[in-house]
Design a protein around this motif. Structure first.
Motif, short mmCIF file in Angstrom:
data_model
loop_
_atom_site.label_atom_id
_atom_site.label_comp_id
_atom_site.label_asym_id
_atom_site.label_seq_id
_atom_site.Cartn_x
_atom_site.Cartn_y
_atom_site.Cartn_z
N GLN A 7 0.84 -1.19 0.00
CA GLN A 7 0.00 0.00 0.00
C GLN A 7 0.88 1.24 0.00
O GLN A 7 1.92 1.28 0.66
N ASP A 14 -6.66 5.54 -1.81
CA ASP A 14 -6.10 4.20 -1.57
C ASP A 14 -5.58 3.65 -2.88
O ASP A 14 -6.32 3.50 -3.85
N TYR A 16 -2.45 0.77 -4.48
CA TYR A 16 -1.55 -0.32 -4.13
C TYR A 16 -0.72 -0.70 -5.35
O TYR A 16 -1.21 -0.69 -6.47
#
Length: 87
Positions: A7, A14, A16
Motif C-alpha cells: 500500500q 487508496d 496499491y
C-alpha cells in the motif's frame, strides 16, 4: 504465481502496487473514492485497466464480484466458520 501487495503510505486515495515473486512491478490497484461499497480498479504497468473488483452490498458476509471486460468473471466470498478463519 505469488503476488505481493504494497500500500502507498503517502497518497490521497487508496492505491496499491502489486509485485511478482521477484519484486518486479506487475499491477497497480486504485480504490474508487466516491462509491457505495468498495470498488477497486486493476491496471497493468502501462496504465490499461484490466478489471474491476466491486463489493456486493446487502450481503450477510463480505462478497465481491470480479469484472473483466464488462462481464462478471468470478467472485470472492467469505465463508462462515465457528472455529477457524476460512479463505
Amino acid at each position: 504465481m505469488r503476488l505481493l501487495i504494497k500500500q502507498r503510505v503517502f497518497s490521497w486515495t487508496d492505491s496499491y502496487d502489486v509485485y511478482d515473486e521477484n519484486e518486479n512491478p506487475k499491477y497497480f490497484v486504485k480504490a474508487e473514492f466516491f462509491s457505495l461499497g468498495h470498488q477497486l480498479h486493476v491496471y497493468d504497468r502501462n496504465n490499461h485497466e484490466l478489471g474491476v473488483i466491486r463489493q456486493r452490498l446487502l450481503t450477510f458476509l463480505p462478497a465481491f464480484e470480479i469484472e473483466i471486460g464488462g462481464r462478471v468473471r468470478g467472485e470472492i466470498r467469505k465463508q462462515f466458520s465457528f472455529f477457524q478463519a476460512q479463505i
